[in-house]
Every structure is written in structure tokens, then in C-alpha cells.
Design an enzyme around this catalytic site. Structure first.
Site, PDB file in Angstrom:
ATOM      1  N   THR A  44       1.740   3.190  -2.559  1.00 37.25           N
ATOM      2  CA  THR A  44       1.587   4.149  -3.658  1.00 37.25           C
ATOM      3  C   THR A  44       0.771   5.378  -3.282  1.00 37.25           C
ATOM      4  O   THR A  44       0.623   6.293  -4.087  1.00 37.25           O
ATOM      5  CB  THR A  44       0.945   3.473  -4.890  1.00 37.25           C
ATOM      6  N   SER A  45       0.240   5.407  -2.054  1.00 37.13           N
ATOM      7  CA  SER A  45      -0.518   6.587  -1.625  1.00 37.13           C
ATOM      8  C   SER A  45      -0.561   6.656  -0.108  1.00 37.13           C
ATOM      9  O   SER A  45      -0.178   5.705   0.589  1.00 37.13           O
ATOM     10  CB  SER A  45      -1.959   6.536  -2.175  1.00 37.13           C
TER      11      SER A  45
ATOM     12  N   GLY B  80       0.815  -1.215   0.000  1.00 36.67           N
ATOM     13  CA  GLY B  80       0.000   0.000   0.000  1.00 36.67           C
ATOM     14  C   GLY B  80       0.843   1.257   0.000  1.00 36.67           C
ATOM     15  O   GLY B  80       0.449   2.278   0.579  1.00 36.67           O
TER      16      GLY B  80
ATOM     17  N   ASP C  45      -1.322  -8.007  -6.331  1.00 34.20           N
ATOM     18  CA  ASP C  45      -2.712  -7.755  -5.979  1.00 34.20           C
ATOM     19  C   ASP C  45      -2.961  -8.530  -4.691  1.00 34.20           C
ATOM     20  O   ASP C  45      -3.076  -9.762  -4.711  1.00 34.20           O
ATOM     21  CB  ASP C  45      -3.635  -8.237  -7.098  1.00 34.20           C
ATOM     22  N   LEU C  46      -3.045  -7.827  -3.570  1.00 27.67           N
ATOM     23  CA  LEU C  46      -3.168  -8.490  -2.273  1.00 27.67           C
ATOM     24  C   LEU C  46      -4.456  -9.293  -2.118  1.00 27.67           C
ATOM     25  O   LEU C  46      -4.527 -10.205  -1.285  1.00 27.67           O
ATOM     26  CB  LEU C  46      -3.093  -7.456  -1.142  1.00 27.67           C
TER      27      LEU C  46
ATOM     28  N   GLY D  26       1.326   4.948   3.432  1.00 31.36           N
ATOM     29  CA  GLY D  26       2.287   4.013   2.857  1.00 31.36           C
ATOM     30  C   GLY D  26       3.346   4.734   2.043  1.00 31.36           C
ATOM     31  O   GLY D  26       4.546   4.430   2.143  1.00 31.36           O
TER      32      GLY D  26
ATOM     33  N   TYR E 210     -24.002  -7.881   4.913  1.00 30.99           N
ATOM     34  CA  TYR E 210     -22.741  -7.136   4.816  1.00 30.99           C
ATOM     35  C   TYR E 210     -22.867  -5.707   5.325  1.00 30.99           C
ATOM     36  O   TYR E 210     -23.850  -5.017   5.049  1.00 30.99           O
ATOM     37  CB  TYR E 210     -22.260  -7.108   3.365  1.00 30.99           C
TER      38      TYR E 210
END
Length: 330
Positions: free
Chosen positions: A46-47, A44, A96-97, A50, A200
Site C-alpha cells: 500500500t506504500s 506491504g 495483519d502480518l 511495495g 531493546y
């Protein structure tokens, strides 16, 4: 109440730092004690916090590995960091986590580079208002925030133990969590329901994933201590930071409340301070299985401290991950 007042006033805690401390400030005080040639993986990055964590650690001479879905954005960040720190070594790899296969591929690719690994910062996090599923048919928030990081840690752990044994430098794993882990009640923390929820709620799913991050740190710390490995793992709450996740939560509260709350939010630099402190501070040599906020050890919920819950979650997680990957658990 005392902790809230301390936070609002920005008062320093026992570490000498507090809610107003920035990542640069906390690392500047012990920059001369940072060992050379450290390597850190930051998810994370890239922004948000992070990216700030990557920038500050690179400035201190740490080699940074950035796993990213968006390699273009990662390349832009690399360029930004190297403008400020021309000697910084930044490695970009695709990840891709939310995909267990992608996590496995990333780890194989990283390990093939033959690099040491001193620091693993499990920082990436998403908040989804709507129910979505990963390619592994797991609820997306839980898949990304928890399961992906669990497998990432599992596959890189032996490299960290080996690096620590060879160099004599303690390895450090940091799970970035959130104070809202304390909102989760025991009767709603059901593993199979979190994988495939019937009713959800985005905030609940996010809180559950962050509780799982802490329980993961607690159980991993126990296991590492049992084998006398020179690797620690701790959980950190960065504070409520002005990031994309904060904006995603806005739909749950009124504009007026959000406006007032936003004045109490941390900057990315303040939000990254606790991660950087736990990653590099010599004060934390040997400290493991703890929860930190505002650069100080803090208290987490009773459920997050439940050792039997941590062990149960660990076993359930390994079983479902290796079943999804179609291979027996090691």
C-alpha cells in the site's frame, strides 16, 4: 569499496542494470517474455516500494493480490493502478502480518479463491523505535518482518509448488531484506532474546529481522532443491529508499547527516527494481538461495551464509509459531 563506487556512479553490473535502474526499465526489456496469467501476492503493497512493485507488475499483466491492514488505502492503490492499467486485476484481502492468527486467516481466504500462485513477495517491513509486542507476545518488528512472512510462506508453499508443476512456470519467492543485516553479530543473534528482548534497540531489532529473512531464504532454497520443486526463493536488498522506515530512522542521526544521506537515497521506482527483476527476469530461471542488490547477485554477511544457523533458526521458528497457534508443527 568497488561496489560503493559502482552504486554512487549508477554503473550497470553483469545483469545490465545498476543502482539507477528503475522497476519499469528492468521489466520493459523482457516484458514480451513474461508468461501470461501470473498471480503475485505482495505484502506491504500500500506504500513505498511495495506499491511501485504492484503497479509495475500489474502493468505487465500480472494479477496482483494485496494483503493489507488498511483496506481503504489498498482500495485507493487499486484505483490508482487501474487508472493506468484498466485491465489490471487487483484483489484485496485483509492481513495483519504481526498476528499469526491473521496470517492463517488470510491464507485460508486466499486458498479458498482457487487461484494459482506464481510469485510471493515478502516485502512488508516496519521499524519501531520503542519496544512493542504483538498479540502473540512477540517483539513487534520481529513478529511483522520475519515471523509473519515465515508463516505466510509456509502456508502458501504447497500452492506454489502445485502451480509450478501444473503450468511448467517456475514459482518465485522474494524476501525483501536490507544491507544492514550485516551489522548483526553472531553473539547477539539469539532467538529467544529477539522474541522478547531485555535491552531493546530499534535499529538492532530491524537488522536482526532482516538477517532472519535471508537465513529463511537460504534454508527454504535448500529444502525446495532437495524435493526438486520448481520454486525458487531469493533475498533482495532494495537499497536505502525514501520511505516511512527511512524517516523513522532519522531520530538516530543528526539533521545535517540525514540531509546529506538523503541525497544518496533511491526513489521508490529505483528501490522496486531489484524485486521486479528477481520476480520476472528470465535470466534468473533456476537461481535460488541468493542475495541480490541493484539487480545483481551480491554478497551477504558470513552469518547470513551460515547453513547450520539457517537450519537452526528454521526449526526454532516453526516450533514457536505452532506453539503460539496451539497446534503441533506439521
Amino acid at each position: 569499496m568497488k561496489e560503493t563506487l559502482r552504486y554512487l556512479a549508477g554503473l550497470a553490473g553483469p545483469s545490465g542494470y545498476g543502482s539507477n535502474s528503475t522497476a519499469e526499465q528492468v521489466t520493459e526489456d523482457f516484458s514480451c517474455m513474461v508468461p501470461p496469467h501470473l498471480t503475485a501476492i505482495i505484502t506491504g503493497a500500500t506504500s513505498g516500494i511495495g506499491a511501485e512493485t504492484a503497479r509495475v507488475l500489474a502493468k505487465k499483466g500480472v494479477r496482483i493480490v494485496i494483503p493489507a491492514r488498511d483496506l481503504r488505502r489498498a482500495a485507493e492503490l487499486k484505483e490508482e493502478i487501474q487508472k493506468e492499467s484498466p485491465q489490471a486485476e487487483i484483489i484485496l484481502l485483509e492481513l495483519d502480518l504481526s498476528s499469526l492468527t491473521s496470517v492463517k486467516r488470510f491464507c485460508t481466504e486466499f486458498l479458498s479463491l482457487g487461484l494459482s500462485l506464481n510469485i510471493l513477495i515478502n516485502n512488508a517491513g516496519i521499524f519501531s523505535q520503542n519496544l512493542e509486542f504483538s498479540e502473540d507476545k512477540i517483539e513487534m518488528t520481529y513478529a511483522t518482518n520475519y515471523l509473519g512472512h515465515f508463516l505466510l510462506t509456509e502456508m502458501l508453499l504447497e500452492k506454489m509448488v502445485e502451480t509450478a508443476a501444473k503450468t511448467g512456470i517456475q514459482g518465485r519467492i522474494i524476501n525483501v531484506t536490507s544491507v544492514i543485516h550485516s551489522w548483526v553479530k553472531r553473539d547477539s543473534f539469539r532467538f529467544n532474546q529477539m522474541l522478547n528482548p531485555k535491552n531493546y534497540n530499534g535499529t538492532r531489532a530491524y537488522a536482526q529481522s532482516k538477517l532472519a529473512n535471508i537465513l529463511h531464504a537460504k534454508e527454504m532454497a535448500r529444502q525446495l532443491q532437495a524435493r526438486n520443486a520448481r520454486v525458487t526463493i531469493n533475498a533482495v536488498h532494495p537499497g536505502i529508499v525514501k520511505t516511512g522506515i527511512t524517516r523513522a530512522h532519522k531520530g538516530f542521526i543528526t539533521d545535517s547527516i540525514f540531509f546529506v544521506a538523503s541525497k544518496l537515497l533511491k526513489s521508490s521506482s529505483q528501490g522496486a527494481s531489484t524485486t521486479c527483476y528477481v520476480a520476472l527476469s528470465p535470466q534468473l530461471e533456476g537461481v535460488t538461495g541468493k542475495y541480490f542488490a541493484d539487480c545483481n547477485e551480491s554478497s551477504c554477511s558470513s552469518l547470513a551464509n551460515d547453513e547450520s544457523e539457517a537450519q537452526k533458526l528454521f526449526k526454532q521458528t516453526r516450533a514457536v509459531i505452532y506453539k503460539r497457534l496451539g497446534q503441533p508443527a506439521a
